[in-house]
Design a protein around this motif. Structure first.
Motif, PDB file in Angstrom:
ATOM      1  N   VAL A 144       0.861  -1.180   0.000  1.00 50.03           N
ATOM      2  CA  VAL A 144       0.000   0.000   0.000  1.00 50.03           C
ATOM      3  C   VAL A 144       0.894   1.225   0.000  1.00 50.03           C
ATOM      4  O   VAL A 144       1.791   1.355   0.841  1.00 50.03           O
ATOM      5  N   GLU A 146       1.075   5.629  -0.921  1.00 55.45           N
ATOM      6  CA  GLU A 146       0.426   6.888  -1.272  1.00 55.45           C
ATOM      7  C   GLU A 146       1.114   7.422  -2.524  1.00 55.45           C
ATOM      8  O   GLU A 146       2.277   7.819  -2.478  1.00 55.45           O
ATOM      9  N   ASP A 231      -3.994   6.764  -1.424  1.00 51.13           N
ATOM     10  CA  ASP A 231      -3.513   5.399  -1.219  1.00 51.13           C
ATOM     11  C   ASP A 231      -3.910   4.490  -2.375  1.00 51.13           C
ATOM     12  O   ASP A 231      -5.032   4.575  -2.900  1.00 51.13           O
ATOM     13  N   HIS A 232      -2.993   3.609  -2.742  1.00 53.65           N
ATOM     14  CA  HIS A 232      -3.237   2.590  -3.754  1.00 53.65           C
ATOM     15  C   HIS A 232      -2.652   1.262  -3.284  1.00 53.65           C
ATOM     16  O   HIS A 232      -1.600   1.239  -2.620  1.00 53.65           O
ATOM     17  N   ALA A 233      -3.335   0.181  -3.594  1.00 58.45           N
ATOM     18  CA  ALA A 233      -2.731  -1.142  -3.491  1.00 58.45           C
ATOM     19  C   ALA A 233      -1.965  -1.371  -4.784  1.00 58.45           C
ATOM     20  O   ALA A 233      -2.514  -1.209  -5.872  1.00 58.45           O
ATOM     21  N   LEU A 256      -7.561  -8.054  -1.015  1.00 61.52           N
ATOM     22  CA  LEU A 256      -8.473  -7.006  -0.561  1.00 61.52           C
ATOM     23  C   LEU A 256      -9.380  -7.434   0.595  1.00 61.52           C
ATOM     24  O   LEU A 256      -9.531  -6.667   1.560  1.00 61.52           O
ATOM     25  N   SER A 259      -7.671  -7.096   3.923  1.00 58.75           N
ATOM     26  CA  SER A 259      -6.768  -5.945   4.063  1.00 58.75           C
ATOM     27  C   SER A 259      -7.318  -4.875   4.991  1.00 58.75           C
ATOM     28  O   SER A 259      -6.575  -4.000   5.450  1.00 58.75           O
ATOM     29  N   ARG A 261      -9.238  -2.623   3.883  1.00 50.33           N
ATOM     30  CA  ARG A 261      -9.391  -1.459   3.020  1.00 50.33           C
ATOM     31  C   ARG A 261     -10.569  -1.663   2.069  1.00 50.33           C
ATOM     32  O   ARG A 261     -10.993  -2.796   1.813  1.00 50.33           O
ATOM     33  N   ARG A 264     -11.810   2.839  -3.787  1.00 50.71           N
ATOM     34  CA  ARG A 264     -12.198   4.234  -3.978  1.00 50.71           C
ATOM     35  C   ARG A 264     -12.656   4.442  -5.413  1.00 50.71           C
ATOM     36  O   ARG A 264     -12.181   3.783  -6.340  1.00 50.71           O
ATOM     37  N   LEU A 292      -7.543   3.093  -3.229  1.00 52.33           N
ATOM     38  CA  LEU A 292      -8.162   2.707  -1.952  1.00 52.33           C
ATOM     39  C   LEU A 292      -8.730   3.954  -1.258  1.00 52.33           C
ATOM     40  O   LEU A 292      -8.138   5.040  -1.315  1.00 52.33           O
ATOM     41  N   ALA A 294      -9.603   6.417   1.822  1.00 52.40           N
ATOM     42  CA  ALA A 294      -8.826   6.812   3.006  1.00 52.40           C
ATOM     43  C   ALA A 294      -9.357   6.082   4.224  1.00 52.40           C
ATOM     44  O   ALA A 294     -10.561   5.792   4.338  1.00 52.40           O
ATOM     45  N   ARG A 295      -8.497   5.806   5.156  1.00 54.56           N
ATOM     46  CA  ARG A 295      -8.925   5.139   6.398  1.00 54.56           C
ATOM     47  C   ARG A 295      -9.746   6.088   7.250  1.00 54.56           C
ATOM     48  O   ARG A 295      -9.543   7.266   7.262  1.00 54.56           O
TER      49      ARG A 295
END
Length: 295
Positions: A144, A146, A231-233, A256, A259, A261, A264, A292, A294-295
């Motif tokens: 993961v 950014e 964020d990206h996987a 996924l 994860s 997450r 997005r 993804l 954001a948390r």
């Protein structure tokens, strides 16, 4: 219930399958992709890709499988007539049912009606999505990260997946004419549908090149698009670029769900790191970049 079935239940895919079964059983119109995404409580943006990853088939293929399963169920009833069954489950004619049985089950409707053992074997096969037989891809290394946003110039290509190099060639020829060829920084692709599931003439793909800060206007049909950001996987794929879709399935199916997450609403893209004209197919590299939330 196996792990994949549990994941489908968690992502609402089981509700979609149940809805399709109900529509077929009651003769109701089949919902469109947006309605199916709403049933699953998933974003329409990624629903078709997530569905394909967790079932191994498109919603259309699910309908075909369920329709055949329903036909086998009705063929097992006393006094069943092939013509009646075909029309009852939505085939245009008994010949259409016969073609589907030969293609998918290597049998005729009459033989399936008259042989309970054969019919039961195929009923068990049709009970579960195609993806339940798929072997997991081992050593799936997902990170993961950014990613910084960057701009690309894209050209939409409609046609055979194997002919994408022509679209990239057209894009590069424009860049060379503008004096941008030496500034090439990014080579990306965005699959708008799945080349494994559509006819070659229906394959849609955005071919993109990034040149840093681009001052000049972009003439149509070229257009600007911003990728990255947030964020990206990221999964590094090594091998033929034709295998990127299967690797994406593995990421969505194996990484996924556990994860923590969620996806997005932004483009999932492939960042090509090698030129197929210079690098052997077996060692081509590309990063699969999945946006993804954001948390």
């Amino acid at each position: 219930m196996n792990r994949l079935a549990q994941i489908r239940q968690r992502h609402g895919i089981d509700r979609v399958i149940a809805q399709l079964q109900r529509c077929l059983r009651e003769g109701e119109p089949l919902p469109d992709l947006e309605a199916l995404a709403a049933t699953a409580h998933q974003s329409p943006y990624h629903f078709h890709r997530l569905y394909r990853a967790l079932t191994g088939e498109t919603p259309g293929r699910t309908v075909a499988r369920l329709r055949l399963a329903q036909a086998l169920h009705l063929l097992g009833k006393p006094g069943a007539r092939v013509t009646d069954v075909a029309l009852q489950v939505g085939f245009e004619s008994p010949q259409a049912l016969a073609r589907a049985c030969r293609r998918e089950l290597d049998a005729t409707p009459a033989s399936l009606r008259d042989d309970p053992t054969l019919r039961a074997r195929w009923q068990r096969h049709l009970e579960v999505p195609a993806g339940d037989q798929a072997e997991p891809i081992s050593a799936l290394q997902v990170r993961v990260a950014e990613l910084e946003p960057f701009e690309v110039v894209v050209l939409r290509k409609q046609g055979a997946f194997d002919e994408l190099d022509r679209a990239f060639g057209t894009l590069f020829a424009w860049a060379a004419g503008e004096g941008l060829a030496e500034q090439l920084q990014h080579l990306v692709g965005i699959a708008l549908n799945d080349h494994r599931d559509v006819a070659p003439r229906e394959c849609l793909f955005d071919c993109g090149m990034g040149f840093g800060d681009l001052a000049q206007p972009v003439p149509p049909p070229l257009r600007r698009l911003t990728l990255g950001g947030g964020d990206h996987a990221v999964l590094r794929h090594v091998g033929s670029y034709a295998g990127l879709e299967a690797a994406t399935d593995a990421l969505l199916r194996q990484w996924l769900p556990d994860s923590g997450r969620v996806l997005r609403d932004a483009p999932l893209y492939y960042h090509y790191l090698d030129d197929p004209e210079d690098v052997p197919e077996a060692i081509l590299r590309a990063d699969i970049c999945v946006p993804l939330a954001a948390r």
